[in-house]
Design an enzyme around this catalytic site. Structure first.
Site, mmCIF file in Angstrom:
data_model
loop_
_atom_site.group_PDB
_atom_site.id
_atom_site.type_symbol
_atom_site.label_atom_id
_atom_site.label_comp_id
_atom_site.label_asym_id
_atom_site.label_seq_id
_atom_site.Cartn_x
_atom_site.Cartn_y
_atom_site.Cartn_z
ATOM 1 N N SER A 1 3.391 6.932 -0.881
ATOM 2 C CA SER A 1 2.719 6.298 -2.012
ATOM 3 C C SER A 1 2.244 7.383 -2.982
ATOM 4 C CB SER A 1 1.569 5.426 -1.495
ATOM 5 O OG SER A 1 1.113 4.554 -2.497
ATOM 6 N N HIS B 1 5.420 -2.118 1.281
ATOM 7 C CA HIS B 1 4.702 -0.847 1.161
ATOM 8 C C HIS B 1 4.010 -0.471 2.472
ATOM 9 C CE1 HIS B 1 3.340 2.290 -1.547
ATOM 10 N NE2 HIS B 1 2.083 2.131 -1.168
#
Length: 667
Positions: A528, A641
């Site tokens: 990320s 994610h």
């Protein structure tokens, strides 16, 4: 590190037992908790376990390959309600605490979750997803065949989008349902819908007299363009709804005081956008006055610790003491989380603070006791009774067999003083079988967020890299939680600046301090924001022999329009939106520096990542490949994610294996 124990492997992640959500029984003589494991079908399952306080033996209350969670005792302790997927979707079930089969309470089309008893035990409040015209009295969970038919029908139809917030990494593409609050009458199991607005409502608490329901929502007309989340009171008799916080910020984890006169809650008013520290507030219902108890603090409230094995929810506060004059809560500071108590004048005391991770707690007003959930770098987590002298009595030993078999490394704490006078905390893990006088390669790990915190918790990926023979260095550069408001805000409008300086100076510190680090064999990885930093690093230095970028950001220009948070996160973190100054966004995009990349790079990305969408990885890969750089792209099907933390177990193992393979090949 005990050399008689074996080294960790990627497949060992399937052997972990992760505990969460401790709940005292009303009399304080026992507690329940959730145990999450990976079953033989390579899927997650969660069971409810019961344990008396005077024994270390646990009794399973649920069995099978389903997910059972969120058990809540009735006030008299004779019954308990919980949610279970045994019928297909999460639905509510009731069990007698003295034994017997569970009884299914709900059959909602989209499931039912988060049950809570009223204080008199006469009703149960819960969430469900409803269309605006749904009848709660005519709800039926669909069969597998019906669900498949709906799926096939949808696959033949276009998705019509007319909202700004039309997708999220947690839910995918949003449908036309909203989360509503339902009340179930225990006497006859009748249902009453309490909220109806065309938005999501999140139940917080019910008043002691049962008349008022506290919930969080955004009921404004411009809710699609706002990120505020207010607290509301619903009078269940008059149906009147009162806004307590008036659109000033985002508030959550709210609860009534024992006498019902006050409400405590976490929240903030976006003073520093996404880098704003959470505060603790108390609202007086008699005077309608809101008081911030933590105005003079410089500490992040709640649990901001980052890890990759913490499955399941647990209470972090604020929780009222039985006297109504004190509150318990968890806060994040200097690589650890701890339990605190505060009075209504803002004076606090530390109840438990060691160099570890307090991930949840439960309080019992009868015996005035607290049970803490605690994780350490060498233990995924167990439950402990907090004694009056701040010592602990261990109650569970969930991973005893695994911990006796596998060698886990204890990290060494570091403090790096940067050239511009910041102090950065970090840790160094030595490899399995460490031998003095031998040189070892080192991997730099960079966390996501950026507003999160590495610390003294169990982190499988870090331990696996150490098991593979690497020194592992991980730090909290500026922008991380745990070091005050100024520190967490310091990376905003400066991505690739001071934060890049921090991690590189940490590398310099490590290689100059520890003679056993081979400075010519360094690797870097992160996910990320940590993936962005990995991309930034390989475009600005050739110091690393190999890099692995995970669910990363490569282009801030496109991130603005494709991420589920891009339209506000870009402005919050960089001070501008796409059309304000695209040239500036391009300057801080790693893609701009692709021609300068010489480090062999592995790109890992989930195909259903809506936070950092896979087009970020695609752009990065195609550009580098077209430039004939050493690069490889791994796409994980159906992965969001959350791949590294709660993704499909087989995909998590594949991911770990690819990371190890890449570093082994190039370092």
């Amino acid at each position: 590190m005990n050399s008689h124990k074996r080294a960790l492997t990627s497949n060992d992640i399937t052997k972990l037992e992760i505990f969460s959500d401790p709940q005292f029984s009303p009399d304080g003589k026992a507690f329940t908790f959730v145990s999450t494991t990976i079953n033989e079908q390579n899927d997650y399952q969660s069971q409810l376990l019961y344990q008396k306080m005077d024994t270390s033996a646990t009794t399973p209350w649920t069995f099978g390959a389903d997910s059972n969670s969120h058990l809540r005792f009735s006030p008299d302790g004779k019954k308990a309600v919980f949610q279970s997927t045994r019928s297909g979707l999460p639905q509510l079930w009731l069990i007698n605490t003295d034994g017997g089969e569970a009884q299914q309470l709900t059959t909602f089309k989209h499931g039912a979750t988060s049950p809570t008893w009223s204080k008199d035990g006469k009703s149960i409040l819960f969430h469900t997803s409803l269309e605006n015209d749904d009848d709660i009295h005519n709800q039926k969970e669909l069969s597998s065949e019906e669900k498949q038919k709906i799926k096939e029908t949808k696959s033949k139809q276009p998705l019509i989008v007319n909202r700004l917030k039309y997708k999220s990494d947690a839910k995918g593409f949003h449908d036309t349902t909203n989360t509503q609050i339902i009340r179930m009458n225990v006497d006859d199991w009748s249902l009453e819908q309490l909220t109806y607005a065309d938005t999501d409502h999140f139940f917080q608490d019910v008043s002691p007299d049962g008349r008022q329901i506290l919930f969080a929502a955004n009921l404004n007309k411009n809710a699609d363009r706002e990120l505020s989340n207010d607290l509301y009171l619903l009078d269940t008799v008059t149906k009147e709804i009162t806004n307590l916080t008036e659109g000033k910020g985002s508030y959550h984890q709210a609860s009534f005081s024992p006498d019902g006169a006050k409400i405590a809650y976490f929240g903030h008013e976006f003073a520093y956008k996404s880098a704003t520290l959470t505060e603790l507030y108390v609202f007086d219902l008699h005077t309608s006055k809101q008081t911030c108890l933590t105005t003079d603090w410089d500490m992040q409230l709640g649990d901001a610790m980052i890890g990759d094995t913490r499955l399941g929810d647990s209470t972090t506060g604020p929780t009222w003491h039985k006297d109504g004059r004190h509150l318990f809560f968890i806060a994040t500071s200097y690589g650890a989380t701890a339990l605190y108590q505060i009075n209504l004048k803002g004076k606090y005391q530390t109840l438990y603070h060691k160099d570890n991770h307090v991930f949840g707690f439960t309080y019992n007003s009868v015996n005035d006791k607290l049970i803490l959930g605690i994780s350490t770098p060498i233990n995924p987590g167990d439950f402990y009774l907090l004694n009056e002298d701040a010592t602990l009595t261990q109650l569970t030993n969930g991973n005893e067999v695994l911990l006796n078999e596998i060698a886990f490394g204890e990290p060494e704490s570091l403090k790096i003083n940067t050239q511009d006078n910041w102090e950065v905390q970090g840790w160094l893990l030595r490899p399995y079988g460490f031998t003095e006088g031998k040189k070892y390669p080192m991997i730099l790990e960079i966390h996501g967020g950026p507003h999160a915190m590495y610390g003294q918790t169990f982190f499988f990926e870090l331990q696996l890299l150490a098991a593979k023979g690497y020194i592992v260095l991980y730090t909290n550069p500026r922008g991380s939680y745990g070091y005050g408001q100024k520190f967490v805000d310091a990376c905003r409008m400066d991505y690739g600046g001071g934060d890049y300086q921090d991690v590189m100076e940490a590398v310099n510190y490590a290689v100059h301090t520890y003679s056993f680090i081979d400075e010519n064999r360094l690797g870097v990885t992160g996910g990320s924001y940590g993936g962005f930093m990995t991309n930034w690093i390989v475009g600005h230095t050739n110091r690393f022999k190999a890099a692995v970028t995970q669910r990363s950001i490569s282009n801030w220009l496109s991130f603005y329009g494709v991420s589920d948070i891009g339209f506000f996160f870009t402005e919050w973190e960089h001070g501008l939106n796409l059309l304000d100054d695209p040239a500036k966004l391009w300057e801080i995009s790693p893609l701009k520096y692709a021609a300068d990349v010489e480090t062999p790079l592995l790109i890992l990305h989930g195909e259903k990542d809506f936070r950092c969408p896979i087009e970020q990885g695609e752009q990065w890969y195609i550009t580098l490949k077209h430039l004939e750089k050493e690069v490889e792209f791994i796409r994980f099907p159906e992965a969001s994610h959350e791949l590294s933390r709660s993704g499909k177990p087989e995909m998590r193992i594949e991911r770990l294996n690819h990371i190890c393979r890449w570093f082994e090949k190039y370092i």
